[in-house]
Design an enzyme around this catalytic site. Structure first.
Site, PDB file in Angstrom:
ATOM      1  N   ARG A  87       0.659  -0.938  -0.111  1.00 15.72           N
ATOM      2  CA  ARG A  87      -0.075  -0.345  -0.068  1.00 15.72           C
ATOM      3  C   ARG A  87       0.678   0.843   0.287  1.00 15.72           C
ATOM      4  O   ARG A  87      -0.053   2.189  -0.618  1.00 15.72           O
ATOM      5  CB  ARG A  87      -1.236   0.148   1.214  1.00 15.72           C
ATOM      6  CG  ARG A  87      -1.552   1.206   0.839  1.00 15.72           C
ATOM      7  CD  ARG A  87      -2.684   0.766   2.385  1.00 15.72           C
ATOM      8  NE  ARG A  87      -4.135   1.984   2.039  1.00 15.72           N
ATOM      9  CZ  ARG A  87      -4.155   2.579   3.249  1.00 15.72           C
ATOM     10  NH1 ARG A  87      -3.802   2.545   4.556  1.00 15.72           N
ATOM     11  NH2 ARG A  87      -5.072   3.646   3.035  1.00 15.72           N
ATOM     12  N   ASP A 147     -18.608   3.844   0.190  1.00 15.07           N
ATOM     13  CA  ASP A 147     -18.604   3.342   0.754  1.00 15.07           C
ATOM     14  C   ASP A 147     -20.415   3.270   1.419  1.00 15.07           C
ATOM     15  O   ASP A 147     -21.225   2.665   2.055  1.00 15.07           O
ATOM     16  CB  ASP A 147     -18.176   3.240   2.058  1.00 15.07           C
ATOM     17  CG  ASP A 147     -16.524   3.647   1.476  1.00 15.07           C
ATOM     18  OD1 ASP A 147     -15.580   2.730   1.858  1.00 15.07           O
ATOM     19  OD2 ASP A 147     -16.243   4.314   0.828  1.00 15.07           O
ATOM     20  N   ARG A 150     -22.982   2.247  -0.650  1.00 19.06           N
ATOM     21  CA  ARG A 150     -22.939   0.837  -0.592  1.00 19.06           C
ATOM     22  C   ARG A 150     -23.913   0.490   0.737  1.00 19.06           C
ATOM     23  O   ARG A 150     -24.330  -1.013   0.605  1.00 19.06           O
ATOM     24  CB  ARG A 150     -21.395  -0.068  -0.483  1.00 19.06           C
ATOM     25  CG  ARG A 150     -20.718   0.269  -1.906  1.00 19.06           C
ATOM     26  CD  ARG A 150     -19.495   0.307  -1.614  1.00 19.06           C
ATOM     27  NE  ARG A 150     -18.649   0.017  -2.761  1.00 19.06           N
ATOM     28  CZ  ARG A 150     -17.949  -0.534  -3.248  1.00 19.06           C
ATOM     29  NH1 ARG A 150     -16.292   0.274  -2.730  1.00 19.06           N
ATOM     30  NH2 ARG A 150     -17.296   0.099  -4.876  1.00 19.06           N
ATOM     31  N   HIS A 174     -11.071   5.698   3.621  1.00 16.42           N
ATOM     32  CA  HIS A 174     -11.857   5.201   2.731  1.00 16.42           C
ATOM     33  C   HIS A 174     -10.900   4.172   2.465  1.00 16.42           C
ATOM     34  O   HIS A 174     -10.432   4.076   1.480  1.00 16.42           O
ATOM     35  CB  HIS A 174     -11.953   5.846   0.912  1.00 16.42           C
ATOM     36  CG  HIS A 174     -12.632   5.239   0.091  1.00 16.42           C
ATOM     37  ND1 HIS A 174     -13.778   4.343  -0.448  1.00 16.42           N
ATOM     38  CD2 HIS A 174     -12.236   4.904  -1.083  1.00 16.42           C
ATOM     39  CE1 HIS A 174     -13.546   3.691  -1.856  1.00 16.42           C
ATOM     40  NE2 HIS A 174     -12.626   4.382  -2.073  1.00 16.42           N
TER      41      HIS A 174
END
Length: 315
Positions: A87, A147, A150, A174
């Site tokens: 990451r 998000d 969703r 996020h």
């Protein structure tokens, strides 16, 4: 509505945002910019040829100087995470791309409101805020808007009620440390627990939400879509276009966008998502939602996780 919107990055997300905007009466001018000139010209040609069915709109493949007088600039540039890539490596690569873009676009459109969509969005929003010289109120990241969408989709399917009646949000990063402050989840003004009781009296049989499973659904939805079709771009594009409409509207709205924290919930010097008042003047401020002590700790943990990544990158 006369407005000029510039989109940096003509990948799946950027071009889908341009296409979605071209189908709505939000923009009168759309400028799409990408380092891959052939790709951006193809995207613009494809989108423009479908606009004869709507009121006239200008769509061009442009350079940075063509962003002059933009009302909104949307930054989607960056690369997707590759297998085996950490990451931090992904973050540094995308931060470097942002650093190369920022002086060019800021010079052309200093008065625009900037929407950062590139991932990791919270860190990209933070870096842009630090290096751009643009006032903070003109900068926001798409944050946990997707998000939260969703979450509402999942709750709507479980409760069998329209998404527009559900008010529930995802806070924080996020990403992996996002969380749902369930104390602020309502169905048309009624808390979830009260809603169960109310509909049971109506003879409806509604199973209580498995909160851990619902959070897992929200967190893993993007990965599932990527595994199935290779990328996610429809839902995030609709979320960004909704944000564009909010900014261009006559009044403010509340959205879970990522912006700089200044002591809210005891958090400073990091960008993440909580309830934020957004409108024609950009970010107006954070709306303090009453949360439990445990929920506040989860938000702080999310902030700390982001700060740990920021500390490891050059910006």
């Amino acid at each position: 509505m006369s407005s000029k919107i510039t989109i940096i990055g003509a990948g799946s997300v950027g071009s889908t945002i341009a296409y979605t905007l071209s189908n709505e009466d939000i923009a009168s001018e759309i400028v799409l910019i990408d380092i891959n000139k052939k790709k951006v010209e193809g995207e613009v040609m494809d989108i423009a040829q479908g606009t004869c069915f709507r009121d006239p709109v200008s769509i061009i493949a442009g350079e940075y100087e063509d962003a002059k007088d933009s009302d909104i600039v949307i930054i989607t540039s960056g690369i997707a995470r590759k297998p085996g890539q950490t990451r931090i490596e992904l973050t540094q690569t995308n931060v470097n791309i942002l650093k190369s873009i920022t002086p060019e676009i800021v010079k052309a459109a200093p008065n625009a409101i900037y929407i950062i969509v590139s991932n990791p969005v919270d860190i990209m929003t933070y870096v842009f805020t630090k290096i751009s010289g643009i006032p903070e109120n003109q900068i926001l990241g798409s944050g946990t808007m997707l998000d939260s969408a969703r979450l509402r989709c999942g709750l709507s399917e479980h409760l069998n009620i329209a998404q527009k009646n559900i008010h529930a949000y995802v806070f924080g990063e996020h990403g992996d440390t996002s969380f749902i402050p369930w104390s602020g989840a309502y169905v048309s003004g009624v808390s979830l627990d009260e809603y169960y009781e109310t509909v049971e009296k109506m003879g409806k049989n509604v199973t209580k939400i498995d909160k851990d499973a619902m959070l897992e659904y929200v967190r893993t939805s993007g990965g599932q879509v990527i595994a199935n079709k290779g990328a996610t771009f429809y839902a995030v594009s609709v979320a960004v276009c909704k944000l564009v409409a909010t900014i261009l509207s006559s009044s403010d709205s509340v959205a879970t966008v990522s912006s700089m924290m200044h002591g809210e919930y005891g958090i400073e010097d990091v960008c993440l998502s909580t309830l934020t008042l957004v409108g024609p003047k950009g970010v107006q401020g954070k709306i303090p939602m009453r949360m439990t002590k445990e929920e506040v700790e989860k938000l702080k943990a999310s902030a700390d996780a982001l700060k740990a990544v920021i500390a490891q990158i050059e910006h």
